[in-house]
Design a protein around this motif. Structure first.
Motif, mmCIF file in Angstrom:
data_model
loop_
_atom_site.group_PDB
_atom_site.id
_atom_site.type_symbol
_atom_site.label_atom_id
_atom_site.label_comp_id
_atom_site.label_asym_id
_atom_site.label_seq_id
_atom_site.Cartn_x
_atom_site.Cartn_y
_atom_site.Cartn_z
ATOM 1 N N ASN A 30 -12.565 -0.610 2.038
ATOM 2 C CA ASN A 30 -12.392 0.621 2.815
ATOM 3 C C ASN A 30 -11.895 0.328 4.221
ATOM 4 N N LEU A 31 -12.349 -0.785 4.792
ATOM 5 C CA LEU A 31 -11.888 -1.157 6.118
ATOM 6 C C LEU A 31 -10.399 -1.513 6.090
ATOM 7 N N PHE A 32 -9.999 -2.245 5.057
ATOM 8 C CA PHE A 32 -8.588 -2.605 4.906
ATOM 9 C C PHE A 32 -7.727 -1.355 4.752
ATOM 10 N N LEU A 33 -8.181 -0.402 3.935
ATOM 11 C CA LEU A 33 -7.438 0.838 3.734
ATOM 12 C C LEU A 33 -7.358 1.654 5.014
ATOM 13 N N LEU A 34 -8.454 1.627 5.789
ATOM 14 C CA LEU A 34 -8.478 2.357 7.050
ATOM 15 C C LEU A 34 -7.468 1.782 8.028
ATOM 16 N N ILE A 35 -7.443 0.460 8.127
ATOM 17 C CA ILE A 35 -6.494 -0.206 9.021
ATOM 18 C C ILE A 35 -5.055 0.059 8.564
ATOM 19 N N LYS A 36 -4.860 -0.001 7.246
ATOM 20 C CA LYS A 36 -3.530 0.208 6.678
ATOM 21 C C LYS A 36 -3.033 1.628 6.920
ATOM 22 N N SER A 37 -3.972 2.586 6.981
ATOM 23 C CA SER A 37 -3.584 3.994 7.146
ATOM 24 C C SER A 37 -3.186 4.327 8.575
ATOM 25 N N ILE A 38 -3.535 3.418 9.505
ATOM 26 C CA ILE A 38 -3.189 3.665 10.909
ATOM 27 C C ILE A 38 -1.680 3.518 11.082
ATOM 28 N N LYS A 39 -1.087 4.458 11.739
ATOM 29 C CA LYS A 39 0.359 4.431 11.950
ATOM 30 C C LYS A 39 0.649 3.638 13.228
#
Length: 474
Positions: A462-471
């Motif tokens: 979830n942390l990886f996905l959160l970071i990845k979702s940041i533009k």
């Protein structure tokens, strides 16, 4: 209940100021206060923490129940959730909400009077027993500062009712804005007071004035036009308030005993070092715990922000959302502790030397172990909080037993074996590791139909996905 990025940003800012406020003024504190004065201030804080136990679990219980009400509940019960009493469309029963607000305000009015009595009697007596044997040139200032500190602490206790209502309503951003104003005022007033040489009186005065300023903002944020209309049109009788207080008290008293156990586990150390060691060592211990406390609190910012949202979604049966937030919270705590411990061990001593501190922290080895103990405490505490979402408190007796065990074993060890800070730290670590540190994460995982290992794995995902979702902008 919508808790978004804005709430998270304001929470981080508020918590950085809240626990960083003492760090921001720490350089001037360490330059202007001798170790004995610093030890007295840490003793003030410890006595205040003990008195704050009169909250007796009301805050966490009230936040949970207020969230139920804003989720549509039309009644509260002592244990469990009355699902069929809720308006699943989320419509708030205004009459019932009004009764809850009046009841909560009544609770904290009583608690503030109790707090005043305890601080003015037992707190004053204990402070006298500590300083009467010390040759302190600033005893007169200690008593002036103590008087101001007592008034400030009672003010904090009373206005907790507004903080719990705002949090339970999901107004995280508003509560955190008030916290930012409070800590900003504290930093400015305390810094100027210390700069002009007022010592302990400056810090106590800053605490009191900032409490009054925060109160103005809390009232403004909670009592909006809708709430004013509700409480104007829906008064609560004494019997109605008594009924709600009785329901809240059922679990609040359990959480209160848990708080007592937690105090014995985490806060009694300052009393032990003040009683068994010199004020100089007590100052070193207090300074170390202040740093560790900042790390612990900062690591919990994400969890504390999404906490009402987790309760709300648990109430609505959305366990996947609860699991996601728990997993992300836990991984953020783990990473923050790892980074903070590394920085403290490698740079801490250089920083205190650079600011010409009159007080230093404990040894690096002790700091590392205390950080580890604190991490395990936090990870099992948030799991225990998750277990309360169903309005049940299964960890009451283990918490009390652990707290009293640590208290008694530590006292006997320091009295009859050796007065050594290592013993204090290791006794807490071993007692907690034997049961609480693993038991409640395991039980919380069962409630959410997962495993603790899966929670950790999901957290990193979830942390990886959160970071990845940041533009990211280049």
């Amino acid at each position: 209940m919508k808790i978004g990025k804005a709430d998270l940003v304001w929470s981080y800012l508020a918590q950085i100021l809240r626990f960083g406020s003492n760090l921001f003024i720490l350089p001037i504190v360490l330059r202007t206060l001798v170790p004995e004065e610093l030890a007295i201030w840490y003793l003030f804080a410890s006595i205040s923490s003990l008195v704050m136990l009169i909250d007796f679990g009301f805050s966490s219980t009230i936040i949970r129940n207020v969230t139920y009400v804003f989720a549509g509940a039309t009644q509260l019960q002592k244990e469990g959730i009355v699902e069929d009493s809720a308006d699943m469309n989320g419509e708030v029963n205004e009459s019932f909400l009004s009764r809850v607000i009046f009841s909560i305000k009544f609770i904290y009015t009583i608690l503030s009077f109790v707090g005043l009595f305890l601080l003015a009697t037992l707190g004053t007596f204990y402070l006298y027993t500590v300083i009467k044997s010390e040759t302190l040139l600033f005893q007169h200032n200690v008593w002036i500062a103590w008087s101001i500190f007592v008034i400030a602490t009672v003010t904090v206790i009373y206005y907790l009712y507004l903080t719990t209502l705002l949090t339970g309503r999901g107004y995280i951003k508003h509560a955190q804005k008030a916290q930012i104003v409070y800590n900003g005022a504290f930093i400015i007033i305390a810094y100027l007071g210390l700069l002009f040489g007022y010592g302990l009186i400056a810090i106590a005065s800053a605490l009191f004035i900032s409490c009054i300023i925060e109160r103005i903002f809390l009232v403004h944020y909670f009592y909006d036009s809708w709430i004013k209309k509700i409480i104007k049109n829906n008064k609560a009788t004494f019997d109605q308030k008594k009924e709600i207080v009785t329901v809240i008290w059922f679990n609040a008293k359990k959480m209160g005993f848990v708080s007592i156990g937690s105090f014995f586990i985490n806060k009694m150390g300052q009393f032990f070092v003040t009683s068994f060691f010199s004020l100089k060592i007590a100052a070193q211990y207090g300074l170390t715990l202040q740093i560790v406390s900042f790390v612990s609190s900062a690591s919990l910012i994400y969890f504390n922000t999404v906490y009402p949202k987790m309760i709300y979604n648990f109430y609505k049966g959305k366990l996947d959302v609860v699991k996601k937030e728990w997993s992300l919270s836990l991984v953020l705590i783990l990473l923050f502790f790892t980074l903070s411990t590394t920085v403290t061990l490698f740079l801490g001593e250089y920083v205190f030397e650079a600011i010409n501190s009159k007080t230093r922290m404990l040894s690096s080895a002790l700091i590392a172990v205390i950080m580890l103990v604190s991490f395990f405490e936090i990870q099992h505490s948030i799991a225990a909080n998750i277990m309360t979402f169903s309005n049940k408190i299964p960890f009451l007796y283990p918490s009390i037993l652990s707290g009293f065990s640590i208290l008694i074993i530590t006292y006997l060890t320091l009295s009859f074996i050796d007065a050594n800070v290592w013993y204090m730290v290791l006794i807490q670590f071993l007692v907690q590791l034997s049961y609480n540190n693993w038991k409640w994460p395991y039980e919380a995982s069962k409630i959410l139909k997962t495993t603790y290992v899966e929670i950790i794995k999901d957290g990193f995902t979830n942390l990886f996905l959160l970071i990845k979702s940041i533009k990211w902008k280049y």
